[in-house]
Design an enzyme around this catalytic site. Structure first.
Site, short mmCIF file in Angstrom:
data_model
loop_
_atom_site.label_atom_id
_atom_site.label_comp_id
_atom_site.label_asym_id
_atom_site.label_seq_id
_atom_site.Cartn_x
_atom_site.Cartn_y
_atom_site.Cartn_z
N GLN A 148 -4.98 9.52 1.50
CA GLN A 148 -4.71 7.97 0.75
C GLN A 148 -5.51 6.88 0.84
O GLN A 148 -5.86 6.46 -0.13
CB GLN A 148 -3.15 7.80 0.92
CG GLN A 148 -2.68 6.70 0.01
CD GLN A 148 -0.97 6.77 0.34
OE1 GLN A 148 -0.16 7.19 0.16
NE2 GLN A 148 -0.66 5.40 1.19
N GLU A 204 -3.50 -0.50 -4.54
CA GLU A 204 -3.72 -1.65 -3.45
C GLU A 204 -4.81 -2.48 -3.68
O GLU A 204 -5.22 -2.85 -2.55
CB GLU A 204 -3.43 -0.96 -2.13
CG GLU A 204 -2.19 0.00 -1.75
CD GLU A 204 -1.65 -0.08 -0.44
OE1 GLU A 204 -2.57 -0.30 0.39
OE2 GLU A 204 -0.51 0.61 -0.29
N ASP A 237 -5.28 6.64 6.35
CA ASP A 237 -3.86 6.80 6.31
C ASP A 237 -4.01 8.17 5.42
O ASP A 237 -4.18 8.23 4.18
CB ASP A 237 -3.13 5.52 5.33
CG ASP A 237 -1.76 5.97 5.30
OD1 ASP A 237 -1.14 7.11 5.69
OD2 ASP A 237 -1.00 5.25 4.43
N GLU A 293 -2.91 7.53 10.26
CA GLU A 293 -1.73 7.30 9.99
C GLU A 293 -1.16 8.80 9.28
O GLU A 293 -1.73 9.14 8.34
CB GLU A 293 -1.55 6.13 9.11
CG GLU A 293 -0.27 5.65 8.79
CD GLU A 293 -0.28 4.55 7.69
OE1 GLU A 293 -1.27 3.76 7.78
OE2 GLU A 293 0.78 4.43 6.74
N ASP A 343 4.29 6.41 9.89
CA ASP A 343 4.59 5.49 8.55
C ASP A 343 5.78 6.36 8.14
O ASP A 343 6.95 6.31 8.24
CB ASP A 343 3.38 5.34 7.61
CG ASP A 343 4.06 4.96 6.28
OD1 ASP A 343 5.36 4.51 6.37
OD2 ASP A 343 3.27 4.87 5.32
N LYS A 355 7.25 -1.60 7.87
CA LYS A 355 7.59 -1.78 6.54
C LYS A 355 8.91 -2.31 6.44
O LYS A 355 9.76 -1.45 6.40
CB LYS A 355 7.23 -0.66 5.46
CG LYS A 355 5.87 -0.12 5.34
CD LYS A 355 5.69 1.28 4.61
CE LYS A 355 4.30 1.61 4.09
NZ LYS A 355 4.26 2.86 3.78
N ARG A 406 3.64 -2.70 0.95
CA ARG A 406 3.70 -1.48 0.16
C ARG A 406 2.74 -1.40 -0.75
O ARG A 406 2.01 -2.36 -1.14
CB ARG A 406 5.27 -1.35 -0.51
CG ARG A 406 6.59 -1.51 0.68
CD ARG A 406 6.39 -0.61 1.54
NE ARG A 406 6.22 0.73 0.96
CZ ARG A 406 7.11 1.92 1.24
NH1 ARG A 406 8.41 1.65 1.85
NH2 ARG A 406 7.06 3.18 0.99
N SER A 407 2.53 -0.19 -1.74
CA SER A 407 1.87 -0.10 -2.60
C SER A 407 2.21 -0.90 -3.90
O SER A 407 1.32 -1.49 -4.61
CB SER A 407 1.46 1.34 -3.08
OG SER A 407 2.60 2.05 -3.29
N LYS A 424 -1.89 -4.45 7.57
CA LYS A 424 -2.26 -3.69 6.42
C LYS A 424 -1.53 -4.04 5.18
O LYS A 424 -0.62 -3.46 5.13
CB LYS A 424 -1.96 -2.15 7.09
CG LYS A 424 -2.48 -1.04 5.98
CD LYS A 424 -1.99 0.35 6.53
CE LYS A 424 -2.38 1.39 5.57
NZ LYS A 424 -1.17 2.38 5.36
P1 PGA Z 1 3.45 3.24 -0.12
O1 PGA Z 1 2.28 3.35 0.55
O2 PGA Z 1 3.85 1.78 -0.13
O3 PGA Z 1 3.09 3.72 -1.58
O4 PGA Z 1 4.44 4.01 0.67
C1 PGA Z 1 1.59 2.49 1.40
C2 PGA Z 1 1.50 3.56 2.81
O5 PGA Z 1 1.59 4.77 2.78
O6 PGA Z 1 1.16 2.94 3.90
ZN ZN Z 2 1.36 5.23 4.96
#
Ligand code: PGA
Ligand code: ZN
Length: 442
Positions: free
Chosen positions: A164, A207, A244, A287, A314, A339, A368-369, A390
């Site tokens: 990702q 992002e 990640d 991650e 995560d 998060k 978050r994304s 991050k």
């Molecule tokens: P997400 O991605 O907010 O879509 O979960 C961020 C991450 O995986 O760190």
């Molecule tokens: Zn992540």
């Protein structure tokens, strides 16, 4: 005069993907008022607290948050009226009690978190101190090292490749602002290199990083390492790479499916793949290298790589004190991604950060994304002293609000820049067996 919470309101607003999210406003007696806006993930972990959505297909494809708004105004607001905004634990405890479910599924973690953060902000304003100072308490505040998204794949970029995020962590600089400047140069250099290699750019990912089409996942590491060099920095010494994998999202029937490479990878092969990358590239942090419920695989991964890499959970930990505790007890991972909306209150978020630090685990404060212009996270990262943040790439205002707020805090305070200890990189023969030590406590 002691202020109390007078009223709590909420509003349905939009996030950076054009999906609804919730903004909460808390007003105190005496007229102080503050708002907080809640983020939303796409590659969410299975064990996250519930984000309450309306499910009405006629509005925003079912993603409206009017129910959550109503829960704030009709249930949470009246229950908090008259309470002390400085007692965050009591405020959050009351909301947890009102909800009464383990995953905050009655009121919604989005409703609860919005209020939790708005209360903290209002309390800081009432005290006349910056939010980070209000949040820090006895913790040693510091400016965090930014872990900046440069190349995106997976669910955030149309699955052009599976891993990702490929991120640059400019840790070998004296200040946060110099690190940010380096990240911008690397981001620009990566675009040049992608153009030169003829990679199709599918646009900017969720992002703000580049979302290229690449022949293999490893190409992202080659491009990023070359971009660090092209920007004039020494990979490994000044800038390290974080990955990640978000591997739960390409985990199918017990194996990992690398569709872009047309191959399947077993758990053991995945560990070998990550170990191989860490040998050949200046990788410092991985991650979600394995899937969210593969505790046994994570133990193996940690035994194999935990002494020289930051192994960050995560989807594995979902900022949940219980899951983190299980990880600590069984020697799984050595760092936790934090998060706030995975758990839903500020109090539980700090519980995770503090427990991690006590157990010698690092914490990385993460967006978050799907984000908003809210910059709360910058203050949280500073207050926690966690040392790493991050929040995506260096484009798009939803990302820059956090980076810019950190610039402001740097400018207006004399806080130290976190000294991130990174083991020597593979080029050095002594690399193997070097222990990953926690950053100096500031
Ligand atoms: P997400 O991605 O907010 O879509 O979960 C961020 C991450 O995986 O760190
Ligand atoms: Zn992540």
């Amino acid at each position: 005069m002691k202020r109390v919470i007078r009223c709590v309101r909420a509003l349905e607003i939009l996030d950076s993907r054009g999906n609804p999210t919730l903004a909460a406003e808390v007003e105190l007696s005496g007229g102080v008022a503050a708002t907080a806006k809640v983020p939303s993930g796409a590659s969410t972990g299975r064990h996250e607290a519930l984000e309450l959505r309306d499910g009405d297909p006629g509005r925003y494809a079912g993603k409206g948050v009017r129910k959550a708004v109503r829960n704030v105004e009709e249930v949470i607001g009246p229950a908090l009226a008259g309470t002390d905004p400085e007692d965050q634990a009591a405020v959050d405890g009351r909301m947890i009690e009102l909800d009464g479910t383990p995953g905050k599924s009655r009121l919604g973690a989005n409703a609860i978190l919005g209020v939790s953060c708005a209360v903290a902000r209002a309390a800081a304003m009432a005290r006349g101190v910056p939010l980070w100072r209000h949040l820090a308490g006895d913790r040693g505040a510091s400016l965090p090292v930014p872990m900046v998204n440069i190349l995106s794949g997976g669910l955030h970029a149309g699955r052009q490749f599976e891993f990702q995020d490929f991120l640059a962590a400019p840790y070998g600089f004296d200040t946060y602002s110099e690190s940010l400047c380096a990240a911008c140069a690397i981001h620009r250099a990566a675009k040049e290199l992608l153009d030169e290699r003829g990679c199709v750019l599918t646009g900017v990912a969720d992002e703000g990083g580049w979302g290229p089409r690449l022949p293999a996942n490893e190409t992202a590491l080659e491009v990023l390492t070359a971009a660090i060099e092209r920007a004039g920095f020494r990979p490994g010494e000044q800038v390290v790479i974080a990955i990640d994998a978000a591997s739960s999202h390409f985990y199918v029937d017990g194996r990992y499916y690398l569709r872009s490479e047309e191959r399947w990878v077993s758990r053991g092969e995945m560990i070998d793949l990550l170990a191989g990358w860490a040998e050949r590239f200046p990788v410092f942090s991985i991650e979600d290298g394995l899937a969210e419920d593969d505790w046994e695989g994570w133990e193996r991964l940690t035994r194999r790589l935990g002494n020289r890499l930051q192994l960050l959970g995560d989807d594995l930990f979902v900022t949940n004190p219980g899951r983190l505790e299980r990880g600590i007890r069984s020697g799984v991972a050595n760092a936790v991604l934090v998060k706030m909306n995975q758990i839903g209150t500020l109090t539980e978020t700090f519980q995770v950060i503090d427990r991690a630090s006590e157990a010698g685990y690092r914490a990385v404060i993460s967006a978050r994304s799907g984000e908003t212009e809210d910059d709360f996270l910058a203050d949280l990262a500073v207050a926690s002293g966690a040392g790493q943040i991050k929040v995506g790439s260096v484009t798009r205002s939803s990302r820059l609000s956090k980076y810019n707020r950190l610039l402001e805090i740097e400018q207006r305070s004399d806080l130290p820049y976190f000294r991130l200890m990174v083991p020597r990189q593979p080029a050095d023969p002594q690399a193997h067996g070097t222990r990953l030590t926690s950053g100096a406590k500031l």
